[in-house]
Design an enzyme around this catalytic site. Structure first.
Site, PDB file in Angstrom:
ATOM      1  N   HIS A  13     -11.047  -3.709  10.516  1.00 61.42           N
ATOM      2  CA  HIS A  13     -11.906  -3.653   9.228  1.00 61.42           C
ATOM      3  C   HIS A  13     -13.307  -2.852   9.451  1.00 61.42           C
ATOM      4  O   HIS A  13     -14.107  -3.335   8.767  1.00 61.42           O
ATOM      5  CB  HIS A  13     -12.196  -5.043   8.766  1.00 61.42           C
ATOM      6  CG  HIS A  13     -11.100  -5.725   8.104  1.00 61.42           C
ATOM      7  ND1 HIS A  13      -9.719  -6.302   9.070  1.00 61.42           N
ATOM      8  CD2 HIS A  13     -10.729  -6.289   7.124  1.00 61.42           C
ATOM      9  CE1 HIS A  13      -8.924  -6.997   8.205  1.00 61.42           C
ATOM     10  NE2 HIS A  13      -9.521  -7.144   7.197  1.00 61.42           N
ATOM     11  N   GLU A  29       0.721  -1.262  -0.052  1.00 60.69           N
ATOM     12  CA  GLU A  29       0.019  -0.026   0.112  1.00 60.69           C
ATOM     13  C   GLU A  29       0.952   1.230   0.030  1.00 60.69           C
ATOM     14  O   GLU A  29       0.413   2.426  -0.443  1.00 60.69           O
ATOM     15  CB  GLU A  29      -0.882   0.032   1.393  1.00 60.69           C
ATOM     16  CG  GLU A  29      -2.109  -1.084   1.334  1.00 60.69           C
ATOM     17  CD  GLU A  29      -1.648  -2.236   1.594  1.00 60.69           C
ATOM     18  OE1 GLU A  29      -0.433  -2.746   2.205  1.00 60.69           O
ATOM     19  OE2 GLU A  29      -2.544  -3.312   1.484  1.00 60.69           O
TER      20      GLU A  29
END
Ligand SMILES: Cc1ncc(C[n+]2csc(CCOP(=O)(O)OP(=O)(O)O)c2C)c(N)n1
Ligand SMILES: [Mg+2]
Lengths: 346, 324
Positions: A130, A61
């Site tokens: 999450h 990322e």
């Protein structure tokens, strides 16, 4: 042209339209072209535009965000996708030290037309890693625009606007909104920094972000039966912020709840409360109330997860307090529950 | 006696652990559709021999870290099926009181320190724990498990570099199923081999086929022994076949990104079948194995029942455990 579609379909349609219109637009990110297509939101793109303009990445990322920046300042218009905003935390150096700063530090010579899409919010037992939203986090940084659509039309129009914007835009999409259906007018454009009144009312203004609009409208529906009319304002973008629409509404109702889908402490709701107190000091009948996540990490187990996230019930209870009303009997009421439409696991 | 040659007693104890991890996950597959376990499950079926074998070789007090695909590791470390199912059902008897769920299982009292669902995140944390050991002049080993996808994160290489630089006793265990969700390694990695690349660092390396429990034990022993003799990191690379979808209880061979192996191939890749065959070749009787299996089944059934009957955490629990 108008058609009926889901939020997820409106996202892929918006990207397809911009990719058709401009060959410098491309979309990439982990799992973007796999068969699940980021919950369906990149559906059809690889078929239409090929792997050169729609591709997956390694699990990297930080580097991929730098790659997006490099491509953007070289004249391309990347859309970088994260299936969870939580994974964007690995890229904060590029976002906060580079992307947000480079134009300023170059004395306005560099241009960064970059969109970072990320899925936010509650899924299904997703726990602490999450489940976040973090709009306040991003909005805290000068040089980033932060957009949070609620309806398919807004997702479509705001995503197109974001792709055309010559600045970095963080585009946050609530997981539960993906199934929401609505009419989409393909020609309709919506500028960033343009809030909308979702529902008119005179009793209390609820300024809401993302999923909290769904909850606020539900609260309004329940309270309407008692003759109480909520006004619901969807901010749509955090930066730039449409102060006028919000202020106008609060001056009318003279009471305001900021229902944010994020932690409240040091958050967007605090920013808005400050703004409203400042600009509506003499109009307010009550202090601005704020609603957000419980100030803890998100727990997995369902009973605690239910307590963690703000909901229509919280809004109803705050309105009752503000107006000095008896508590509404909510026992027969059916509130939004994802249990019925969504069975995990992701 | 050479440590990597297993006595019959040891072999049966290992079989018990191996079958425990398998049957616990098969139980999840059975129960999941009832929608009572409200937590995403990343099942490790096909890869069980790696944590079972590696943990068998770890010296006492080895702190261990892992990922969201942690069920076999949790059970190999603890054999605690009550806590395991309690956590999956979100009940107070889980080690995280239901706050953790499947993706964040841990049992710090038993040296299973932490797991994470953000890929690569526990790798440097394990290095930090190894630094603490070195700091205190302790020879204990720290172990961290992660997938082939984690190797693509910069933090893996940064952690490996630091650990090698400081000669830390940290054992990196790469569980390589060739997939990150649905994407094969060749679409993600611009290098030929993880193992060959890691070999250029100053550490001990080993590995092999992760479905072969005895092989896992042999290479782990070798690397751990070297680490004990002279402090340096170890790196183990084991391949295995992921039998099920990335997350969830089902197979997904019809999704189109990989094809169903032939039954023969699948059997050959199944760590449980392979170990059963080895055991029988070495003189264990099928009846001995089925007796173990039966007692493990009973243990699991009991734990599931307990979990179902146990309470959810009370509302006050939402706010506990944030600070000391
Ligand atoms: C930093 C980060 N990026 C992306 C994800 C989404 N994600 C979850 S698991 C996974 C694949 C990881 O593959 P691997 O490391 O090989 O482990 P496996 O699932 O195969 O055991 C991805 C991309 C994540 N959890 N964390
Ligand atoms: Mg993998």
């Amino acid at each position: 042209m108008k058609s009926f579609m889901t939020f997820r379909e409106s996202l892929s349609l918006a990207v397809a339209k911009e990719m058709e219109a401009d060959p410098s637009v491309f979309v990439f990110g982990l799992d973007v072209p796999d068969h699940k297509r980021i919950f369906g939101s990149t559906k059809g793109l690889v078929e239409k535009f090929g792997l050169e303009r729609c591709f997956g990445t390694p699990l990297s990322e930080d580097a991929m965000t730098g790659v997006a920046l490099g491509a953007a300042l070289s004249g391309l218009r990347p859309i970088h996708v994260h299936i969870r905003v939580d994974f964007m935390m690995l890229a904060m150096n590029q976002i906060v030290n580079m992307i947000s700063n480079l134009r300023y530090m170059s004395g306005g010579k560099l241009t960064i037309p970059l969109v970072i899409r990320a899925v936010i919010g509650r899924g299904w037992g997703q726990s602490a890693q999450h489940s976040k939203s973090l709009q306040s986090f991003f909005a805290h940084i000068p040089g980033l625009k932060v957009v949070m659509p609620t309806t398919p039309q807004d997702a479509y129009s705001l995503l197109r606007t974001s792709i055309r914007d010559d600045n970095p835009v963080i585009f946050l999409e609530h997981r539960w909104l993906y199934d929401v259906e609505g009419e989409v007018d393909e020609r309709k454009t919506i500028p960033l920094g343009n809030a909308t009144v979702r529902r008119q009312g005179d009793a209390v203004t609820v300024v809401a972000t993302s999923w909290m609009n769904v909850e606020a409208l539900k609260a309004a529906e329940v309270l309407e039966r008692r003759g109480i009319q909520l006004e619901v304002v969807d901010v749509r973008s955090i930066t730039p912020l449409d102060e006028e629409t919000i202020i106008q509404s609060v001056k009318k109702t003279r009471r305001c709840i900021v229902a944010d889908y994020d932690w409240a402490f040091c958050g967007f709701s605090a920013e808005l409360a400050s703004l409203i107190h400042h600009r509506c000091f003499n109009d307010l009948k009550k202090p601005v109330e704020r609603l957000g996540f419980a100030p803890v990490p998100c727990p997995t187990t369902r009973p605690l997860e239910n307590l963690f996230y703000p909901s229509a019930v919280h809004i109803i209870r705050i309105v009752e307090q503000m107006l000095g009303l008896e508590k509404t009997d909510l026992s027969g009421e059916s509130f939004y529950s994802y249990e019925h439409n969504f069975k995990g696991p992701f | 006696m050479q440590k990597d040659i297993l006595s019959k007693e040891e072999s049966l104890a290992l079989y018990r652990k191996l079958i425990l991890t398998r049957l616990a996950e098969e139980k999840i597959r059975e129960e999941y559709f009832k929608d009572e376990m409200k937590t995403p499950v990343h099942l490790g079926i096909g890869g069980e021999a790696i944590p079972v074998g590696v943990c068998h070789c770890l010296p006492p007090r080895s702190k261990t870290f892992g990922t969201y695909r942690n069920h076999s590791l949790y059970l190999a470390m603890t054999e605690d099926t009550d806590g395991f199912f309690g956590e999956l059902y979100g009940k107070v008897n889980g080690p995280g009181k239901g706050k953790a769920g499947s993706m964040h299982l841990s049992f710090p009292e038993r040296d299973f320190i932490a797991t994470s669902a953000v890929v690569g995140t526990t790798i440097p944390v394990a290095v930090g724990a190894a630094l603490a050991n070195a700091y205190r002049k302790s020879n204990d080993v720290v172990t961290v498990f992660f997938g082939d996808g984690a190797v693509e994160e910069g933090v893996f290489w940064e952690s490996l570099n630091f650990a090698c630089l400081k000669n830390l006793r940290v054992l990196f265990v790469c569980e390589d199923n060739g997939l990150a969700i649905h994407t094969p390694a060749k679409e993600r990695q611009g290098f030929q081999s993880i193992l060959e690349t890691v070999k250029t660092f100053d550490c001990y390396v080993g590995g092999g086929q992760g479905h072969d429990l005895q092989g896992v034990i042999q290479s782990t022993h070798q690397v751990v022994k070297q680490m004990e003799d002279q402090p340096k990191p170890g790196f183990l690379h084991f391949t295995y076949y992921r039998f099920l979808e990335h997350v969830g209880p089902r197979e997904d061979f019809d999704a189109g990104y990989r094809s169903r192996p032939t039954p023969d191939n699948l059997d050959g890749l199944d760590p449980v079948l392979c170990f059963e065959r080895d055991l029988c070749q070495n003189g264990c009787k099928p009846s001995e194995l089925s007796a173990i299996k039966k007692s493990v089944e009973e243990k699991i059934a009991k734990s599931v029942l307990t979990a179902q009957k146990t309470d959810f955490p009370s509302s006050e629990e939402l706010y506990t455990d944030l600070f000391v």
